[in-house]
Design an enzyme around this catalytic site. Structure first.
Site, PDB file in Angstrom:
ATOM      1  N   LEU A 148      32.756 154.208  17.550  1.00 18.54           N
ATOM      2  CA  LEU A 148      31.702 153.443  16.892  1.00 18.54           C
ATOM      3  C   LEU A 148      30.449 153.346  17.753  1.00 18.54           C
ATOM      4  O   LEU A 148      30.520 153.418  18.977  1.00 18.54           O
ATOM      5  CB  LEU A 148      32.201 152.033  16.575  1.00 18.54           C
ATOM      6  CG  LEU A 148      33.407 151.946  15.641  1.00 18.54           C
ATOM      7  CD1 LEU A 148      33.787 150.491  15.413  1.00 18.54           C
ATOM      8  CD2 LEU A 148      33.126 152.627  14.312  1.00 18.54           C
ATOM      9  N   GLU A 165      36.297 142.136  12.594  1.00 17.92           N
ATOM     10  CA  GLU A 165      37.597 142.142  13.274  1.00 17.92           C
ATOM     11  C   GLU A 165      37.383 142.115  14.782  1.00 17.92           C
ATOM     12  O   GLU A 165      36.411 142.669  15.263  1.00 17.92           O
ATOM     13  CB  GLU A 165      38.363 143.450  12.968  1.00 17.92           C
ATOM     14  CG  GLU A 165      38.578 143.711  11.504  1.00 17.92           C
ATOM     15  CD  GLU A 165      38.795 145.203  11.189  1.00 17.92           C
ATOM     16  OE1 GLU A 165      39.034 145.989  12.131  1.00 17.92           O
ATOM     17  OE2 GLU A 165      38.713 145.558  10.015  1.00 17.92           O
ATOM     18  N   LYS A 197      37.783 143.517  18.397  1.00 18.68           N
ATOM     19  CA  LYS A 197      38.004 144.876  18.908  1.00 18.68           C
ATOM     20  C   LYS A 197      38.956 144.758  20.094  1.00 18.68           C
ATOM     21  O   LYS A 197      38.612 144.194  21.125  1.00 18.68           O
ATOM     22  CB  LYS A 197      36.670 145.473  19.355  1.00 18.68           C
ATOM     23  CG  LYS A 197      36.737 146.946  19.687  1.00 18.68           C
ATOM     24  CD  LYS A 197      35.318 147.502  19.851  1.00 18.68           C
ATOM     25  CE  LYS A 197      35.332 148.995  20.077  1.00 18.68           C
ATOM     26  NZ  LYS A 197      35.957 149.363  21.336  1.00 18.68           N
ATOM     27  N   LYS A 238      29.304 144.338  21.344  1.00 20.38           N
ATOM     28  CA  LYS A 238      29.889 144.159  22.677  1.00 20.38           C
ATOM     29  C   LYS A 238      29.431 142.826  23.260  1.00 20.38           C
ATOM     30  O   LYS A 238      28.229 142.589  23.378  1.00 20.38           O
ATOM     31  CB  LYS A 238      29.440 145.292  23.600  1.00 20.38           C
ATOM     32  CG  LYS A 238      29.960 146.656  23.190  1.00 20.38           C
ATOM     33  CD  LYS A 238      31.467 146.746  23.454  1.00 20.38           C
ATOM     34  CE  LYS A 238      31.933 148.178  23.445  1.00 20.38           C
ATOM     35  NZ  LYS A 238      32.635 148.565  24.630  1.00 20.38           N
ATOM     36  N   CYS A 268      45.554 140.039  67.774  1.00 21.49           N
ATOM     37  CA  CYS A 268      45.193 138.894  66.934  1.00 21.49           C
ATOM     38  C   CYS A 268      46.340 138.603  65.959  1.00 21.49           C
ATOM     39  O   CYS A 268      46.783 139.492  65.236  1.00 21.49           O
ATOM     40  CB  CYS A 268      43.916 139.243  66.175  1.00 21.49           C
ATOM     41  SG  CYS A 268      43.415 138.010  64.986  1.00 21.49           S
TER      42      CYS A 268
HETATM   43 ZN    ZN Z   1      41.405 137.572  65.896  1.00 22.30          ZN
END
Ligand code: ZN
Length: 675
Positions: A78, A107, A109, A304, A421
């Site tokens: 469409l 409707e 979509k 849309k 770490c």
């Molecule tokens: Zn660190």
């Protein structure tokens, strides 16, 4: 920018995003933004649109594995409209084209995959994807697994073709993703991509496990009674037992707009994602009289909706440390309901993005979902900014371990400098044990956190010295689960090198790169000793990845880790035979007519040991292989001083090297084919 440049740029962007979307199921921008790119491209001088332009082919990605099906009735797409203005223009066009009174159906979509469903004497015989509208793919077996699709219908005409949309319900989608998250698997991007991925599975069992649904919205063909209106056909389909889209019908566009607004406001309540509303002329004879343009039917448009945007208040900005040590700022907001889910946080990516937004704690921000899944901050509503707010600055020390952070030389990312770490360690370990990496079942994030906090695991190799007694003493760990965890850890020692490579978490080395590297080099030692040239000769490995690899292997800590994994008995080889790499990084140009093999055979002989065949001679060419009556390429090679080989010399190069290397001795045999 001139028009042609803008068009080229738009095409490049659209191809890039449609590949991400259709091929990798990993969209980076919202559908709405994608549509906007398309619309802009279409608006620019349509005569500049070539047959390969994305506006001519988006959505028609077909895969070779499924049988092709030519649709008896084309599955048209469409025309999209993005504003009520455009919708009123559509209504006006209809008023001009249709003399009699006309009404419209409206409707939702459904955001799924369009399918053609064929029935013979009430039996579902074939289902195919839309494809390019004319030719799709036969996915009958996968469709049979869709629970709401009727396989038999009562009182059916001899032949019937119905069009429907396959989708994954929001509930199933969320459940699947929750399961994936627990297993450490990659999350599905959105319900439609999840449905598309399921339909593309060659194994119907996988499709079945995805619990897809279908809703039908058009009667394509019937050998039975003729109908007057579209809405009548929907009612008839419902009576036959099809799940049918909900519709309403109106005699004017104003009322359609009210319905569209109502649908938009209530979209959250639908079980499926809706990406628009469809407005169609209801009378089938009027439709037929209107017909179609080359691109779309004249009698319908798809409205849309723009992606939902909502405001919320910034409660805090927190900084997280990722697996590779990158510090990522995240905004914490008052929870809001946005496009179907509750949103309480969004990534801010980096300091540059925070500066661009000028985001501060206490601000009110506008949020939207990118790719319909990832919440992002669009902008700050500065009119609601509290007094005395201060700009947010990323910390100079790692929030997890207090080590200094540095800015990457190749980007905006900040990275913790401490390789031990704890934040990185935990994420590294979570990745190490995940399914796509070492696949250690029973050692999940909760257990890893305990192990890290108790100081039992300081690096991945420490996992291999854990015993049942130690594990059984931890919270929520019985004897049984401790035994299972140790068994799983032990099993992972046998993994192929490709899984280990992925598990190491080297930047840019995901499952795919890990696999090709393992196949190419066969062992950890061979990979560690590979030159950048040898690495980049491998498909999919670029200069940057090769450098990351080398830098990683050059690091003392990495070498220690590999050493202790080796000592723990972890397999460092790939069961894939190491490949012959004699021609890695070498480029060959073939010229003249070859008498001992065809071009294809010669190119294969070059490619097998890792070489590349190129079309033109340059300073970088390693060898030119010249056959009979070689012309300009031979002259160019002589000018540039590139070595020139006769066919015999080329064969000697292939064969001779093989003799030097006894391991590759059997490869010499393939030359017999051409002698
Ligand atoms: Zn660190």
């Amino acid at each position: 920018m001139d028009v042609q440049n803008e068009i080229n740029e738009l095409r490049r962007k659209i191809r890039h995003h449609s590949r991400l979307y259709y091929v990798y199921d990993k969209p980076e921008i919202s559908d709405y933004d994608f549509d906007m790119l398309m619309q802009r491209l279409e608006a620019l001088h349509p005569e500049l649109i070539t047959p390969d332009s994305p506006t001519q082919r988006v959505g028609d990605v077909t895969l070779p594995q499924f049988e092709q099906v030519r649709h008896q009735v084309p599955l048209e797409s469409l025309t999209d409209v993005f504003s009520y203005e455009e919708l009123f223009a559509f209504g006006k066009r209809m008023d001009e084209l249709i003399a009699e009174p006309h009404d419209y159906s409206v409707e939702p979509k459904i955001d799924g995959l369009s399918m053609s469903l064929e029935y013979e004497n009430g039996v579902f015989v074939r289902g195919a994807t839309r494809g390019d509208g004319q030719v799709g793919e036969n996915v009958t077996e996968n469709l049979r697994t869709v629970r709401s699709l009727p396989l038999h219908i009562e009182n059916a005409p001899e032949r019937l073709i119905v069009r429907g949309e396959v989708y994954m319900s929001k509930a199933v989608f969320e459940q699947l993703n929750a399961e994936r998250e627990i297993k450490g698997e990659q999350l599905l991007a959105n319900p439609r991509n999840a449905a598309a991925g399921s339909m593309r599975q060659l194994d119907p069992k996988v499709a079945a496990s995805r619990k897809l649904d279908i809703i039908c919205f058009n009667l394509q063909y019937t050998s039975g009674p003729a109908y007057k209106n579209h809405t009548e056909t929907l009612d008839a389909m419902r009576e036959m037992g099809f799940p049918v889209v909900s519709y309403s019908h109106f005699s004017n566009i104003q009322d359609c707009v009210k319905q569209i607004e109502w649908l938009g406001e209530n979209r959250d309540a639908l079980p499926y994602d809706m990406d628009g509303a469809v407005i169609k002329i209801n009378s089938l004879s009027q439709r037929e009289a209107l017909g179609s343009t080359a691109k779309a039917p004249r009698w319908a448009v798809a409205f849309k909706y723009p992606p939902e945007r909502k405001e919320s208040k910034v409660l805090d900005v927190v900084v997280q440390v990722g697996r590779t040590g990158v510090l990522t700022p995240k905004v914490i907001v008052e929870p809001i309901r946005l496009a179907g889910t509750t949103v309480s946080a969004a990534t801010l990516h980096n300091q540059d993005n925070i500066d661009r937004l000028d985001l501060r704690i206490g601000d009110t921000v506008v949020l939207q979902k990118a790719g319909e899944i990832i919440p992002e901050v669009l902008e700050v509503n500065k009119s609601k900014r509290p007094a005395n707010s201060v700009p947010f600055k990323m910390p100079e020390l790692c929030p997890e371990c207090g080590a200094p952070v540095v800015r990457d030389e190749d980007g905006a990312a900040l990275r913790c400098t401490n390789p031990e770490c704890p934040a990185q360690l935990l994420r590294n370990l979570t990745h190490f044990t995940s399914r796509e990496a070492m696949d250690i079942d029973g050692v999940g994030p909760a257990l890893l956190e305990q192990l890290v906090n108790a100081g039992l695991v300081r690096k991945a190799s420490d996992l291999y010295s854990l015993d049942v007694q130690t594990l059984a003493q931890l919270d929520r760990m019985g004897l049984k689960s401790a035994q299972n965890a140790v068994a799983a850890i032990d099993r992972s020692k046998q993994n192929d090198l490709s899984k280990l490579l992925c598990a190491l978490g080297i930047r840019q080395i995901g499952t795919k790169a890990a696999r090709v590297l393992a196949q190419r080099f066969g062992s950890m030692d061979a990979l560690m000793n590979a030159t950048v040239e040898e690495l980049t000769a491998v498909d999919d490995i670029g200069e940057i990845t090769a450098q990351f690899l080398q830098r990683w292997f050059a690091d003392g800590q990495s070498r220690d880790l590999i050493e202790s994994l080796k000592n723990a008995g972890v397999n460092m080889t790939s069961t894939e035979a190491p490949q012959d790499l004699r021609f890695a990084g070498k480029t060959f140009v073939l010229t003249g007519s070859l008498t001992r093999f065809t071009r294809d055979e010669a190119e294969a002989l070059i490619a097998d040991p890792g070489g590349k065949a190129a079309g033109s001679v340059s300073k970088k060419t390693s060898y030119v292989v010249a056959g009979e009556a070689a012309g300009s390429k031979l002259r160019k090679a002589q000018e540039l001083g590139v070595p020139v080989l006769t066919e015999d010399e080329f064969l000697a190069l292939l064969g001779g090297k093989a003799e030097d290397d006894p391991e590759n001795g059997e490869n010499g045999g393939q030359l017999g084919l051409f002698s």
